[in-house]
Motif scaffolding. Structure first.
Motif, PDB file in Angstrom:
ATOM      1  N   UNK A 140      25.093 -30.631 -58.415  1.00 43.32           N
ATOM      2  CA  UNK A 140      24.241 -30.990 -57.291  1.00 43.32           C
ATOM      3  C   UNK A 140      23.481 -32.251 -57.674  1.00 43.32           C
ATOM      4  N   UNK A 141      23.707 -33.342 -56.947  1.00 44.68           N
ATOM      5  CA  UNK A 141      23.080 -34.614 -57.268  1.00 44.68           C
ATOM      6  C   UNK A 141      21.791 -34.843 -56.490  1.00 44.68           C
ATOM      7  N   UNK A 142      21.360 -33.853 -55.709  1.00 41.72           N
ATOM      8  CA  UNK A 142      20.149 -33.913 -54.891  1.00 41.72           C
ATOM      9  C   UNK A 142      20.252 -34.933 -53.767  1.00 41.72           C
ATOM     10  N   UNK A 143      21.442 -35.498 -53.557  1.00 42.74           N
ATOM     11  CA  UNK A 143      21.669 -36.421 -52.459  1.00 42.74           C
ATOM     12  C   UNK A 143      22.622 -35.725 -51.496  1.00 42.74           C
ATOM     13  N   UNK A 144      22.215 -35.494 -50.252  1.00 42.82           N
ATOM     14  CA  UNK A 144      23.083 -34.787 -49.310  1.00 42.82           C
ATOM     15  C   UNK A 144      24.428 -35.488 -49.116  1.00 42.82           C
ATOM     16  N   UNK A 145      25.511 -34.719 -49.230  1.00 37.04           N
ATOM     17  CA  UNK A 145      26.843 -35.266 -49.009  1.00 37.04           C
ATOM     18  C   UNK A 145      27.472 -35.898 -50.222  1.00 37.04           C
ATOM     19  N   UNK A 146      26.769 -35.932 -51.361  1.00 40.98           N
ATOM     20  CA  UNK A 146      27.319 -36.538 -52.572  1.00 40.98           C
ATOM     21  C   UNK A 146      27.430 -35.468 -53.649  1.00 40.98           C
ATOM     22  N   UNK A 147      28.644 -35.248 -54.117  1.00 34.22           N
ATOM     23  CA  UNK A 147      28.852 -34.283 -55.186  1.00 34.22           C
ATOM     24  C   UNK A 147      30.069 -34.728 -55.991  1.00 34.22           C
TER      25      UNK A 147
END
Length: 56
Positions: free
Chosen positions: A3-10
């Motif tokens: 989980x990179x804490x950026x929505x839509x980015x993994x």
């Protein structure tokens, strides 16, 4: 997946290495499922088939 804490980015190392694609090809070619639930379903169906043949 991380989980990179950026929505839509993994990031998935399995997708990056092609593990998912290899498992899917193997399953389609052999008919043997690679998931735990798929294996359980296949074994259950085989056992049920044997039991039904015994009582016919």
């Amino acid at each position: 997946m991380t989980n990179t804490k950026i929505p839509g980015v993994s990031f998935s190392w399995r997708r990056a290495l092609g593990v998912t694609k290899i498992k899917r090809r193997f399953t389609n070619a052999t008919g043997i499922p690679t998931t735990k639930s798929g294996i359980e379903r296949k074994i259950g169906a085989a056992v049920a088939g044997v039991v039904l043949k015994l009582f016919k």
